[in-house]
Design an enzyme around this catalytic site. Structure first.
Site, PDB file in Angstrom:
ATOM      1  N   LEU A   1      73.200  62.326  42.462  1.00  0.00           N
ATOM      2  CA  LEU A   1      73.224  63.797  42.574  1.00  0.00           C
ATOM      3  C   LEU A   1      71.992  64.362  41.881  1.00  0.00           C
ATOM      4  CD1 LEU A   1      76.984  64.309  41.638  1.00  0.00           C
ATOM      5  CD2 LEU A   1      75.990  64.712  43.898  1.00  0.00           C
ATOM      6  N   THR A   2      71.080  64.876  42.652  1.00  0.00           N
ATOM      7  CA  THR A   2      69.877  65.511  42.109  1.00  0.00           C
ATOM      8  C   THR A   2      70.276  66.758  41.325  1.00  0.00           C
ATOM      9  OG1 THR A   2      68.462  64.672  43.844  1.00  0.00           O
ATOM     10  CG2 THR A   2      67.780  66.747  42.835  1.00  0.00           C
TER      11      THR A   2
ATOM     12  N   ALA B   1      68.479  60.696  42.550  1.00  0.00           N
ATOM     13  CA  ALA B   1      67.267  60.205  43.198  1.00  0.00           C
ATOM     14  C   ALA B   1      66.089  60.291  42.233  1.00  0.00           C
ATOM     15  CB  ALA B   1      66.998  61.014  44.453  1.00  0.00           C
TER      16      ALA B   1
ATOM     17  N   GLN C   1      68.930  55.213  41.650  1.00  0.00           N
ATOM     18  CA  GLN C   1      68.539  55.400  43.055  1.00  0.00           C
ATOM     19  C   GLN C   1      67.027  55.620  43.130  1.00  0.00           C
ATOM     20  OE1 GLN C   1      69.427  58.986  45.407  1.00  0.00           O
ATOM     21  NE2 GLN C   1      70.245  57.644  46.994  1.00  0.00           N
TER      22      GLN C   1
ATOM     23  N   TYR D   1      64.705  61.373  53.977  1.00  0.00           N
ATOM     24  CA  TYR D   1      63.518  61.107  53.167  1.00  0.00           C
ATOM     25  C   TYR D   1      62.689  59.968  53.783  1.00  0.00           C
ATOM     26  CZ  TYR D   1      65.844  64.441  50.246  1.00  0.00           C
ATOM     27  OH  TYR D   1      66.445  65.593  49.809  1.00  0.00           O
TER      28      TYR D   1
ATOM     29  N   ARG E   1      71.321  52.896  50.387  1.00  0.00           N
ATOM     30  CA  ARG E   1      72.061  54.044  50.910  1.00  0.00           C
ATOM     31  C   ARG E   1      71.481  54.464  52.256  1.00  0.00           C
ATOM     32  NH1 ARG E   1      74.120  59.880  48.469  1.00  0.00           N
ATOM     33  NH2 ARG E   1      76.270  59.295  48.872  1.00  0.00           N
TER      34      ARG E   1
ATOM     35  N   GLY F   1      82.538  64.139  51.686  1.00  0.00           N
ATOM     36  CA  GLY F   1      83.673  65.038  51.903  1.00  0.00           C
ATOM     37  C   GLY F   1      85.038  64.445  51.607  1.00  0.00           C
TER      38      GLY F   1
ATOM     39  N   ARG G   1      80.469  66.121  44.856  1.00  0.00           N
ATOM     40  CA  ARG G   1      80.708  67.430  44.243  1.00  0.00           C
ATOM     41  C   ARG G   1      81.939  67.427  43.351  1.00  0.00           C
ATOM     42  NH1 ARG G   1      80.126  70.044  50.009  1.00  0.00           N
ATOM     43  NH2 ARG G   1      81.017  67.984  50.402  1.00  0.00           N
TER      44      ARG G   1
HETATM   45  C1  FMN Z   1      73.906  68.742  44.034  1.00  0.00           C
HETATM   46  C2  FMN Z   1      73.761  67.565  44.979  1.00  0.00           C
HETATM   47  C3  FMN Z   1      72.704  66.701  44.801  1.00  0.00           C
HETATM   48  C4  FMN Z   1      72.573  65.563  45.616  1.00  0.00           C
HETATM   49  N1  FMN Z   1      71.567  64.682  45.382  1.00  0.00           N
HETATM   50  C5  FMN Z   1      71.521  63.506  46.053  1.00  0.00           C
HETATM   51  C6  FMN Z   1      70.588  62.508  45.700  1.00  0.00           C
HETATM   52  O1  FMN Z   1      69.796  62.647  44.747  1.00  0.00           O
HETATM   53  N2  FMN Z   1      70.588  61.369  46.440  1.00  0.00           N
HETATM   54  C7  FMN Z   1      71.455  61.167  47.469  1.00  0.00           C
HETATM   55  O2  FMN Z   1      71.422  60.096  48.103  1.00  0.00           O
HETATM   56  N3  FMN Z   1      72.371  62.091  47.798  1.00  0.00           N
HETATM   57  C8  FMN Z   1      72.435  63.234  47.110  1.00  0.00           C
HETATM   58  N4  FMN Z   1      73.423  64.149  47.402  1.00  0.00           N
HETATM   59  C9  FMN Z   1      74.484  63.779  48.341  1.00  0.00           C
HETATM   60  C10 FMN Z   1      75.694  63.228  47.559  1.00  0.00           C
HETATM   61  O3  FMN Z   1      75.379  61.994  46.929  1.00  0.00           O
HETATM   62  C11 FMN Z   1      76.917  62.997  48.471  1.00  0.00           C
HETATM   63  O4  FMN Z   1      76.595  62.063  49.463  1.00  0.00           O
HETATM   64  C12 FMN Z   1      77.354  64.285  49.103  1.00  0.00           C
HETATM   65  O5  FMN Z   1      77.535  65.290  48.124  1.00  0.00           O
HETATM   66  C13 FMN Z   1      78.634  64.117  49.889  1.00  0.00           C
HETATM   67  O6  FMN Z   1      79.696  63.769  49.045  1.00  0.00           O
HETATM   68  P1  FMN Z   1      80.792  64.853  48.554  1.00  0.00           P
HETATM   69  O7  FMN Z   1      81.324  65.507  49.800  1.00  0.00           O
HETATM   70  O8  FMN Z   1      81.801  64.008  47.850  1.00  0.00           O
HETATM   71  O9  FMN Z   1      80.092  65.829  47.676  1.00  0.00           O
HETATM   72  C14 FMN Z   1      73.522  65.328  46.641  1.00  0.00           C
HETATM   73  C15 FMN Z   1      74.571  66.231  46.838  1.00  0.00           C
HETATM   74  C16 FMN Z   1      74.707  67.328  46.023  1.00  0.00           C
HETATM   75  C17 FMN Z   1      75.876  68.254  46.224  1.00  0.00           C
END
Ligand code: FMN
Length: 362
Positions: free
Chosen positions: A26-27, A58, A100, A177, A224, A294, A316
Site C-alpha cells: 500500500l503506497t 511499492a 515490493q 507500471y 504480483r 475487494g 483498505r
Molecule cells: C492506498 C492504496 C495504495 C496502494 N498501493 C499499492 C502498491 O504500492 N502496490 C500495489 O501492488 N498495489 C497497491 N494498491 C492496491 C492494493 O494492494 C490492493 O490490491 C487493493 O487495495 C485491492 O484490495 P482491497 O480491496 O482489499 O483494498 C494500493 C491500494 C490502495 C488503496
C-alpha cells in the site's frame, strides 16, 4: 470458538505462516526524499503478527522508478539503512516481511525524473494527460540495449532488500507500471525481441524474475500481477492466455508465490463480482497463491475453504484496522477507512492513528 479458514496456518516455502490474512503493498507517500521514515516502523509493526505476512509498499528500484510524491526507494545505501529499523520492528513481532520492488515506467512526469528527463517505457505512447488528475509526461521508448540495465536495477534492489533484512521481495508486475506495460498488448508496440507475440512481451518480466531469483534465491521471490485489470490504460486482448503463460513460466523458476489482483475494486455503486475467475491460474501455479481485490471476511474464508487461494490480501481493510487478524478472529466490527488521508504526507494522521479494538469505546 471454531477456527475460521483465514486463521489456519499455511506453509509458504520455508515460511510457516500462522494465518492467511496478508497486508498487501500500500503506497502511503510518507517517505520523504524517497527515504523510508521512522514512522513507517510504527505503521508496519502495528500490522505485524507472529507468523503473519506483510508486503511493504511499492519501492523504487532506481532514480527513474518514481511517479508519485514521497515513495520509498531501495537503490541507495541510505535507503537500505533507513529500511533496517523498519524491518527489525516487524521481525520483533514475528512478522514475515517482503519488499515490493517497483518501476513505474510511463506512469510518471518530468518532475519525478532525474534532470527532468522523459519517463521510460516499452513505448513512446503516453498515459492520457489528465487521467487521475495528473499531466503525465510522454515517455521515451527504451532502446533494446538499455533493457538489461533496468533488469539489473531489479536485481540490485532485491539484493539491497535482503541486505536491509527483508525476508524476500515481491516483483511488482501489476497495476499498469513498467512490467505490466511490457506484458500488455495494448501498450507494448515494440518490434524487437521484447514486443509482439506473448513470449516476447513476457520476456522482460521473466528476465527480471530470472535475475532476481538468481540473486537472492527463488525461495524468497514472489510476483504480483493484475492481468484482468486495465489500470493506467494497460489493456490486453487476451488476459487469460497472458496470465496462464506467466504462471507456467514462473513455475520453471520455482517462484515462492503468485499474488493476483482481481479487478473487482473497480466496481461502481453496488458490489460487482469479478467477471473473471482466478481458478485456472491458481490451478496452473505450483507455489503459494494469493488473491486480492475487494475481499471481505466471509469472502476470504470462502476462498480459502474452497481452495480458490491459499492466502487473501486485504488492502483498505488492513490499512484501517491494524489488528485485522484479531478482528476477523472475533468477528468484531471494523474501522472504516478514510480515503482522503490515504496519500497525505502526515506521519500520524490516517496512518498510525487508526484505533486498535481495545482502544474503542465499549
Ligand atoms: C492506498 C492504496 C495504495 C496502494 N498501493 C499499492 C502498491 O504500492 N502496490 C500495489 O501492488 N498495489 C497497491 N494498491 C492496491 C492494493 O494492494 C490492493 O490490491 C487493493 O487495495 C485491492 O484490495 P482491497 O480491496 O482489499 O483494498 C494500493 C491500494 C490502495 C488503496
Amino acid at each position: 470458538m471454531a477456527t475460521i479458514p483465514l486463521l489456519t496456518p499455511h506453509k509458504m516455502g520455508k515460511f510457516n505462516l500462522s494465518h492467511r490474512i496478508v497486508l498487501p503493498p500500500l503506497t502511503r507517500n510518507r517517505s520523504f526524499n524517497n527515504i523510508p521514515q521512522p514512522h513507517a516502523a510504527v505503521y508496519y509493526s502495528q500490522r505485524a503478527t507472529d507468523g503473519g505476512l506483510l508486503i511493504a509498499e511499492a519501492t523504487g528500484v532506481s532514480d527513474t522508478a518514481q511517479g508519485y510524491p514521497s515513495t520509498p526507494g531501495i537503490w541507495t545505501k541510505e535507503q537500505v539503512e533507513a529500511w533496517k529499523p523498519i524491518v527489525d520492528a516487524v521481525h520483533e513481532k514475528g512478522g514475515i516481511f517482503f519488499c515490493q520492488i517497483w518501476h513505474v515506467g510511463r506512469v510518471s512526469t518530468y518532475d519525478y525524473q532525474p534532470n527532468g528527463q522523459a519517463p521510460i517505457s516499452c513505448t513512446d505512447k503516453g498515459v492520457t494527460p489528465g487521467l487521475d488528475g495528473v499531466d503525465w509526461s510522454p515517455p521515451r521508448r527504451l532502446k533494446t540495449e538499455e533493457i538489461p540495465l533496468i533488469i539489473n536495477d531489479f536485481r540490485l534492489a532485491a539484493r539491497n532488500a535482503i541486505e536491509a533484512g527483508f525476508d524476500g521481495v515481491e516483483i511488482h508486475g501489476a497495476n499498469g507500471y513498467l512490467i505490466d506495460q511490457f506484458m500488455k498488448d495494448q501498450v507494448n508496440d515494440r518490434t524487437d525481441d521484447y514486443g509482439g507475440n506473448l513470449q516476447n512481451r513476457c520476456r522482460f518480466p521473466l528476465e527480471i524474475v530470472k535475475a532476481v531469483t538468481e540473486e537472492i534465491g527463488s525461495d524468497k521471490v514472489g510476483m504480483r500481477l493484475s492481468p484482468f485489470a486495465n489500470y493506467m490504460e494497460t489493456d490486453d486482448s487476451n488476459p487469460e492466455a497472458l496470465s496462464l503463460y506467466m504462471a507456467e513460466s514462473l513455475n520453471t523458476y520455482g517462484l515462492l508465490y503468485l499474488h493476483v489482483i482481481e479487478p473487482r475494486m473497480v466496481r461502481i455503486g453496488d458490489r460487482l463480482e469479478s467477471p473473471y475467475s482466478l481458478r485456472p491460474l491458481r490451478n496452473a501455479f505450483k507455489g503459494t497463491f494469493i488473491a486480492a481485490g475487494g475481499y471481505r471476511r466471509d469472502e476470504g474464508n470462502k476462498a480459502v475453504d474452497e481452495n480458490y487461494a491459499d492466502l487473501i490480501a486485504y488492502g483498505r481493510l488492513f490499512l484501517a484496522n491494524p489488528d485485522l487478524p484479531k478482528r476477523f478472529e472475533l468477528d468484531a466490527p471494523l474501522n472504516k477507512y478514510n480515503r482522503s488521508t490515504f496519500y497525505i504526507p502526515d506521519p500520524v494522521v490516517g496512518y498510525t492513528d487508526y484505533p486498535f479494538l481495545e482502544q474503542l469505546p465499549s
